[in-house]
Design a protein around this motif. Structure first.
Motif, PDB file in Angstrom:
ATOM      1  N   ARG A  13       8.540  -7.568  25.199  1.00 58.04           N
ATOM      2  CA  ARG A  13       8.754  -7.393  23.759  1.00 58.04           C
ATOM      3  C   ARG A  13      10.178  -7.012  23.403  1.00 58.04           C
ATOM      4  N   VAL A  14      10.732  -6.071  24.161  1.00 56.71           N
ATOM      5  CA  VAL A  14      11.997  -5.469  23.745  1.00 56.71           C
ATOM      6  C   VAL A  14      13.203  -6.261  24.235  1.00 56.71           C
ATOM      7  N   TYR A  20      15.574 -12.722   7.881  1.00 59.60           N
ATOM      8  CA  TYR A  20      14.492 -12.144   7.080  1.00 59.60           C
ATOM      9  C   TYR A  20      14.563 -12.654   5.645  1.00 59.60           C
ATOM     10  N   ASN A  22       6.194 -13.714   9.626  1.00 58.74           N
ATOM     11  CA  ASN A  22       6.761 -13.504  10.949  1.00 58.74           C
ATOM     12  C   ASN A  22       6.582 -14.721  11.852  1.00 58.74           C
ATOM     13  N   LEU A  26      14.484  -9.636  16.081  1.00 60.46           N
ATOM     14  CA  LEU A  26      14.228  -8.256  15.656  1.00 60.46           C
ATOM     15  C   LEU A  26      13.520  -8.206  14.303  1.00 60.46           C
ATOM     16  N   TYR A  68      10.080 -10.809  14.464  1.00 61.03           N
ATOM     17  CA  TYR A  68       8.979 -10.699  15.407  1.00 61.03           C
ATOM     18  C   TYR A  68       8.732  -9.265  15.864  1.00 61.03           C
ATOM     19  N   TYR A  69       9.752  -8.651  16.451  1.00 55.96           N
ATOM     20  CA  TYR A  69       9.517  -7.308  16.980  1.00 55.96           C
ATOM     21  C   TYR A  69      10.728  -6.446  16.761  1.00 55.96           C
ATOM     22  N   PRO A  70      10.649  -5.386  16.006  1.00 54.21           N
ATOM     23  CA  PRO A  70       9.483  -4.867  15.304  1.00 54.21           C
ATOM     24  C   PRO A  70       9.054  -5.659  14.078  1.00 54.21           C
ATOM     25  N   GLY A  71       9.833  -6.630  13.647  1.00 53.86           N
ATOM     26  CA  GLY A  71       9.303  -7.532  12.646  1.00 53.86           C
ATOM     27  C   GLY A  71       9.419  -7.105  11.205  1.00 53.86           C
ATOM     28  N   SER A  72      10.479  -6.378  10.866  1.00 58.40           N
ATOM     29  CA  SER A  72      10.745  -6.170   9.447  1.00 58.40           C
ATOM     30  C   SER A  72      12.229  -5.843   9.307  1.00 58.40           C
ATOM     31  N   TRP A  73      12.724  -5.927   8.106  1.00 61.85           N
ATOM     32  CA  TRP A  73      14.145  -5.670   7.910  1.00 61.85           C
ATOM     33  C   TRP A  73      14.356  -4.290   7.324  1.00 61.85           C
ATOM     34  N   ASN A  74      15.132  -3.479   8.000  1.00 62.52           N
ATOM     35  CA  ASN A  74      15.638  -2.264   7.367  1.00 62.52           C
ATOM     36  C   ASN A  74      16.926  -1.858   8.052  1.00 62.52           C
ATOM     37  N   LEU A 129      17.297  -0.981  11.852  1.00 55.40           N
ATOM     38  CA  LEU A 129      16.606  -1.933  12.737  1.00 55.40           C
ATOM     39  C   LEU A 129      17.201  -1.983  14.135  1.00 55.40           C
ATOM     40  N   SER A 137      19.286  -0.266  16.936  1.00 48.66           N
ATOM     41  CA  SER A 137      19.933   0.983  17.318  1.00 48.66           C
ATOM     42  C   SER A 137      20.888   0.701  18.463  1.00 48.66           C
ATOM     43  N   GLN A 163      21.428  -2.282  20.029  1.00 49.06           N
ATOM     44  CA  GLN A 163      21.062  -3.307  21.017  1.00 49.06           C
ATOM     45  C   GLN A 163      22.187  -4.296  21.271  1.00 49.06           C
TER      46      GLN A 163
END
Lengths: 373, 345, 308
Positions: C21-22, C58, C125, C212, C215-221, C224, C226, C228
């Motif tokens: 996932r990550v 997104y 998604n 990001l 799909y995972y975590p699957g939303s925009w903020n 999002l 940190s 990566q």
């Protein structure tokens, strides 16, 4: 009804403080009679985070509609000297006379420092423990007993869960968070004593990938209802919905994010507090210095039940709500053991929501899987 | 003369270009008047005495953290672990302050400063040593060390060093009001600003007038030649990294002893990362760091006003900083080409 | 097992699931950066590209109801950011590390600025392939929910490794990275090669961002990513500029990131901050173990100033 009495007494103290504050306010209040009252809000995160900051911003938006009130807002202000400067700037450049720094870390030393420097300005802080004699009279704190709403959410979660395992994604093991975890668990245990709550601390208030990971690893352990205490519950709720398990919201209503699995949620309703405080200012009085309240005062509430909420749970939650409203139910009462086997509240003792000891909670109750450090 | 003129003209052009680019974004996307925005920014950053103090307070930590990148950069090392050095310095400073809380304030303050500088210095020297003796890339290792530093800080602040009465904002025990270092008389600006300016002056003097400084120039110019000349390159690398780290560590101590009174997660709010930008914009020149930090501090100080008056998001000033940064870096290419110049010898 | 818990076996499973996932954003950013660095250019700004990619993907998915179009646009935005970086770095005397940091700031700031309207709404998604159909254990099935982009990332890693070794195009990229003089001698335009390689690298990072947010975590903020994107750049050096090793490193990093929640979920609760630091400690330890002053240049492109 000792609950009410305590609030009453504190309200009285607030009133006495208010008289002193009003004297200090004096001139400023009169001079600004025609000018709008400028109210400043400071948020630690983005004000549309679907969570903590949004709950405040939504209430601030209500104030904006009041006549004679002007609201100024700043978002993403860190808990450093930056927030001192933001407050000062609102005072100096916008003429703000009532400030709401909404993050816990703003209180000490930042807001207290500014309150000493600007004795004519009223500062009201969300979450702090204002103490008469220790803190300036032009400051104060307000908070909602959201654990009452978490308790009700826990009842619904406990009744709906099939595996008897609940999950709680939390940021840090601080009293406000622990109190929510415990209330949620006690609520669930009141309908199913075997229920356990798995808690995972992510370590910070906004870490979406970690929050999703925490949710998934709990699902892998058989958890089938999750809730959380992080700044933005969006990721946790969405991840739960995608995995087909139930979720319970926090801060705001997240039903839209999980139309199938959303059971209910613990929400803030800051509007009441803010409108009251602004009205006090307009009447030339200082707002209360120590304002606390729960379901009864309308400072917190639960989300409307989702379609998946078990009928038995809804019934029991409604009954518990009535009992909280009429004061016959205390969430934290003895005998209560923590999850290490120590007795934290002896038999026969029952704490009302206003009990200061609850605000420094440092344990997880029996049935919670996790540790505070 | 022409060189000096260029040093003013090139950044000015870059700033102008940034302002135009940012103004376009504001006018076209956000539909606010760019001129009004810039006027507000000026007001918020430098318009009043209050604004100036706001700006200088924000600039203070950046001056110190910028040195953490600037000093190793003189040897050709790119260190970006400033945030980590600040954080470990802050925690060490707080620990020293708690340990010496019975002593006189001056002793406690000295102990805090020394502990913070030693810890910050060791932290970055570690990146330097890894590079020198293990060939580990210092840019990457210092970045990793930053993440590790923040995790360690959280561990200590919420574990062994936690004051149980710091309820919802886990913090270490307070260092005590008596040990706070306070503000520069007549202002609201804490002493960190003075520390930063003194540190920059000191760095400039050492680099410009001492044999050490000269040796660093040689190494920065060509390490192979330096080795052939018999210079102990490793020692200079360690010294420069340690000095840079010490400056960032001191910034952490100032945060503890002038702002928070204790160490907590508010140490890691990005002063270190901003310091990297300041250093590059100043072309790693210790004296240039001061005005650049003031500029960045001013942009930060004006951000709140933009939010309140124009309803712009907080990110607006981040965009502006990014544009300025890229524009100034790109403008490096103009040196020697902008103005007709006499042939260099 | 009646209650569905896996106990201690949940940890390796969670780490495997976490890796799947990550790791995807890490895979895309690191193989993109790998290509860029092999051409002799370093781009530290991929964090900004990643966030821009996440935001634009997104936004587009929201507007068009098609997440795949979002991925495509994210790749396009990444391509432009990469080209911008390459274009600026091409100017004489401009430092590529610093420009990268500048573009990181610019990219994240711009993404937050433009992304404000997308925080509240919910965009469709990307779907997943169910590779766990053979198992009765729900946890295994959940762990083996694999996104198409993850598969694409693996394929791209191998394809890029092969192409760099065996195609004319790959040799030109490596030549530009090893020696500008040699490239010029046979008439290769180093600038153009790097422009293309950096742009493609940016496009990959943009896709990583789309993963990001979609799909995972699957939303925009705004929280999002940190870091990566920044870590993925570190992974490239860790992986010694080999796309396949980038893939393994990304998987390892994803798995390491899953340790902390997985251990807490089985009741190991002490020192979770220290477990959270595991990926960074691991990377640093492995870098220390595999580097030495003599060998530090092995695998490093000769023209890559940053890692000399």
């Amino acid at each position: 009804m000792s609950d009410k009495f305590t609030i009453g007494r504190r309200g009285l103290l607030g009133g006495a403080a208010g008289a002193a504050g009003a004297a200090a306010l004096g001139l400023a209040g009169a001079a600004n009679a025609q000018k709008p009252l400028v109210v400043g809000f400071i948020y630690v995160g983005p004000r549309d985070d679907y969570g903590y900051n949004q709950a405040h911003a939504e209430a601030a938006a209500v104030l904006k509609k009041m006549p004679g009130v002007k609201v100024v807002e700043e978002e993403k202000v860190p808990e450093t000297v930056a927030v001192e400067k933001s407050m000062e700037s609102m005072i100096n450049m916008d003429g703000a006379t009532l400030l709401f720094p909404t993050s816990f870390g703003y209180f000490d030393p930042h807001m207290l420092k500014m309150a000493v420097k600007y004795p004519k300005i009223q500062f009201r802080h969300c979450g702090g423990l204002w103490t008469q004699g220790k803190h300036p009279m032009n400051t104060g704190s307000y908070f909602g007993y959201i654990d009452e709403a978490q308790y009700l959410s826990g009842i619904v979660a406990g009744a709906t869960s099939k595996s008897g395992k609940l999950g709680f994604v939390a940021a840090k093991p601080i009293p406000q968070v622990l109190r929510n975890i415990n209330a949620f668990t006690l609520g669930a245990q009141s309908v199913n004593p075997k229920v356990t709550t798995q808690v995972i601390f992510t370590g910070d208030w906004s870490l979406p990938v970690k929050e999703a990971e925490a949710t998934n690893s709990m699902i892998a352990q058989g958890v089938d209802v999750v809730t959380c205490h992080v700044d933005s519950p969006k990721v946790v709720i969405e991840t739960a919905e995608r995995a087909g398990i139930f979720s319970s919201g926090y801060h705001c209503n997240q039903a839209k994010l999980a139309p199938k699995g959303y059971l209910t949620g613990a929400e803030w309703n800051w509007e009441r507090i803010y409108v009251d405080m602004v009205n006090a200012m307009k009447a030339g009085q200082a707002p209360g210095n120590f304002v606390r309240g729960g379901l009864k005062d309308g400072y917190v509430r639960t989300s409307a039940y989702g379609p998946a909420a078990a009928p038995a749970g809804k019934e029991k939650a409604d009954a518990a709500k009535l009992a909280i409203l009429n004061g016959s139910l205390a969430i934290f009462k003895g005998p209560l053991k923590d999850n290490k086997g120590n007795t934290v509240i002896p038999a026969g003792t029952s704490y009302v929501a206003t009990e200061p000891k609850l605000e420094s909670m440092n344990y997880l109750v029996e049935g919670v899987v996790g540790a505070t450090s | 003369m022409q060189q000096a003129l260029e040093r003013i003209a090139v950044p000015t052009l870059a700033l102008l270009a940034s302002a135009i680019a940012f103004g376009l974004l504001l006018a076209v996307y956000a539909r606010v008047d760019p001129l009004e925005t810039f006027a507000l920014m000026y007001q918020g950053a430098f318009g009043t005495w209050f604004s100036w103090q706001n700006t200088l307070t924000r600039a203070a930590p950046l001056i110190l953290t910028a040195l953490c990148t600037a000093l190793p950069a003189r040897l050709g090392f790119i260190v970006i672990g400033n945030e980590g050095a600040l954080v470990v310095g802050g925690v060490a400073g707080a620990a020293a302050g708690i340990a010496t809380s019975g002593a006189s304030p001056l002793v406690a303050q000295l102990a805090m400063a020394v502990a913070a500088m030693v810890m910050g210095g060791l932290w970055i020297a570690l990146a330097g040593a890894l590079r020198q003796w293990r060939g580990v890339n210092e840019t990457i290792s210092s970045l990793l060390l930053t993440y590790i530093a923040i995790a360690l800080m959280n561990h200590f602040v919420e574990g062994p060093l936690r004051d149980p009465s710091s309820l919802n904002k886990p913090s270490t025990w307070p260092i005590g009001d008596a040990n706070m270092i306070g503000t520069i008389p007549g202002t609201d600006v804490h002493w960190g600003l003075v520390f930063g300016i003194v540190a920059c002056l000191l760095a400039w003097v050492v680099l410009r007038f001492t044999t050490w400084g000269f040796a660093m120039q040689v190494i920065g110019g060509n390490p192979k030649t330096a080795r052939m000349m018999g210079l102990d390159v490793g020692r200079y690398v360690l010294l420069a990294c340690a000095a840079g780290g010490a400056a960032a560590g001191l910034a952490g101590m100032v945060e503890v002893a002038a702002v928070h009174g204790r160490a907590n997660a508010s140490l890691a709010v990005g002063y270190g990362f901003a310091g990297i930008l300041v250093s590059f914009l100043a072309r790693h020149h210790p004296l240039a760091i001061i005005p650049v930090a003031v500029l960045l501090g001013g942009i930060g100080a004006s951000g709140g006003l933009l939010q309140r008056r124009l309803d712009l998001p907080d990110a607006a000033v981040v965009v502006l900083q990014g544009i300025i940064f890229v524009a100034i870096l790109a403008s490096e290419t103009l040196y020697g080409r902008l103005l007709p110049r006499k042939r260099e010898g | 097992m009646a209650d569905g818990g896996l106990g201690i076996w949940g940890v390796p499973l969670a780490m495997l699931a976490g890796a799947i996932r990550v790791s995807t954003p890490f895979i895309f950013v690191s193989i993109g950066e790998c290509l860029t660095e092999r051409s002799g250019r370093i781009n530290l700004g991929l964090e900004g590209t990643l966030v821009m990619g996440a935001m634009s993907a997104y936004g587009v998915a929201l507007g068009t109801d098609s997440p795949w179009l979002g991925v495509l646009v994210a790749a396009g935005v990444g391509l432009l950011m990469g080209a911008l970086h390459a274009g600026i770095c091409q100017l004489p005397r401009v430092n590529d590390i610093a420009t990268g940091i500048g573009l990181m700031l610019f990219g994240t700031g711009l993404a937050f600025f433009l992304g404000k309207p997308f925080i509240q709404p919910k965009a469709p998604n990307l779907g997943a392939i169910d590779l766990g159909w053979w198992s009765d254990i729900p946890q295994v099935r959940q762990a083996l929910q694999v996104n198409y982009l993850f598969v694409l990332g693996i394929v791209l890693a191998f394809a890029l490794a092969w192409a760099l070794q065996n195609t004319r195009w790959g040799m030109i990229v490596r030549l530009a990275g090893e020696s500008v003089d040699a490239a010029l001698a046979i008439g290769v335009s180093v600038g153009r090669v790097r422009l293309i390689a950096t742009s493609i690298g940016g496009a990959f990072a943009g896709i990583g961002g789309a993963f990001l947010s979609l799909y995972y975590p699957g939303s925009w903020n705004e929280g999002l990513s940190s870091g990566q994107g920044l870590m993925a750049v570190a992974l490239v050096i860790f992986a010694r500029w080999d796309p396949v090793r980038c893939l393994w490193a990304s998987l390892l990093f994803g798995a390491a990131g899953a340790i902390s929640p997985a251990l807490q979920s089985i009741g190991v609760t002490q020192g979770y901050y220290l477990f959270s630091a595991a990926p960074y400690v691991l990377t640093l330890a492995l870098m220390i173990a595999t580097c030495s002053p003599e060998r530090s240049l092995r695998g490093a492109p000769g023209e890559l100033g940053a890692v000399k």
